[in-house]
Structure formats: C-alpha cells, structure tokens
Design a protein around this motif. Sequence first.
Motif, PDB file in Angstrom:
ATOM      1  N   PHE A 104      -3.066  -3.233 -14.806  1.00 44.94           N
ATOM      2  CA  PHE A 104      -3.069  -2.193 -13.771  1.00 44.94           C
ATOM      3  C   PHE A 104      -2.961  -2.794 -12.375  1.00 44.94           C
ATOM      4  N   ALA A 105      -3.681  -3.883 -12.120  1.00 43.97           N
ATOM      5  CA  ALA A 105      -3.620  -4.522 -10.803  1.00 43.97           C
ATOM      6  C   ALA A 105      -2.224  -5.102 -10.554  1.00 43.97           C
ATOM      7  N   TRP A 106      -1.661  -5.767 -11.552  1.00 42.36           N
ATOM      8  CA  TRP A 106      -0.319  -6.332 -11.436  1.00 42.36           C
ATOM      9  C   TRP A 106       0.703  -5.221 -11.181  1.00 42.36           C
ATOM     10  N   SER A 107       0.545  -4.109 -11.889  1.00 40.62           N
ATOM     11  CA  SER A 107       1.449  -2.971 -11.729  1.00 40.62           C
ATOM     12  C   SER A 107       1.381  -2.419 -10.305  1.00 40.62           C
ATOM     13  N   PHE A 108       0.170  -2.291  -9.764  1.00 41.95           N
ATOM     14  CA  PHE A 108       0.030  -1.828  -8.383  1.00 41.95           C
ATOM     15  C   PHE A 108       0.753  -2.764  -7.427  1.00 41.95           C
TER      16      PHE A 108
END
Length: 157
Positions: A104-108
């Motif tokens: 999720f952090a990488w996607s953001f």
Amino acid sequence: MDFEQPQSQDTGTSLFQLNLDATNTYTLRSSASWAKVLGVTGIIFGALLITWCAVKIVQLSQLYSQYGYYRRSSLDMFSGSSDAKTGFWMFILSGVIFIIGGIFAWSFGNKINAALKTNSQEGLNNAFAALRNYYALRSITLIIVLLLFLMMFAATL
C-alpha cells in the motif's frame, strides 16, 4: 444509506476545489519518496520474518525427528506445543501484514508521482485512496494489538 460525493463547481469558490502550489507539490513528492522507502522496507521485513519462521519450523522439525519420541518432553515447547505453533503463526501473520502495508505504501508513492507528473486529478484521487488503505491497515492492526495486550493484561490480574 447512500452518501453522495460532493460535486465540484467550476467557479473555484467551493471548499472542495483545492489547488496544489509548488510547496504542496514538493511535499507530496517528498512524501512519495518516503512512502516508497517505507514500502520497500516493509516488504523486505515481512519477507524476512516469514522466511525466518519457515527456516525455524524446518530446523525444529528436523531436531524433533532426530531425537524421536523419547526426548519429546524436552523439545515439546518448540515442536509440539500449541504456544510455539501459535507464536510461529503470529510471526507469519505479522510478516503478511508488513508485506501488505508495504504494498500500500509503495502504491501510494508510485501513484502520487504519476499524478503529479501528468497533472491528473483522477491519479491524485487514486493515490490518496492507496494512502487511506495504508492507514486503515495500520489502524486496524494497532487496534487488534492493543486489544490483545489488554486481554493479556486482564489475564494476569
């Protein structure tokens, strides 16, 4: 119950009509970089945690098979005990949660950079949705851990 999304107005006077200036853009790019770092480290840590558990489970099962049934009582806390199995499952679950949070952090980070490069409102919305998912996962995890600690504390009283 159906909630409607606020409609934006073309006049620019609406409260929901926000603009990104140079300072906000810089801050978002910096946040995206740190989100990528957080994502990569979360994925690596989760993978290492799961790998460590798998290695330990294999080592302990080999140790148990080496000594056989007769030494079972001395190795019980590692190989046959439900506490040890629960501990391993908790570590594996923690690793999975770290990996999902990292994704999720990488996607953001990726989505915010893409949205700022293309000046895309839809991309910006998707980036903030990924950030919301990251915070939701971390919040739910923290609440569960807090409840587990409270239950352990209550059990010791």
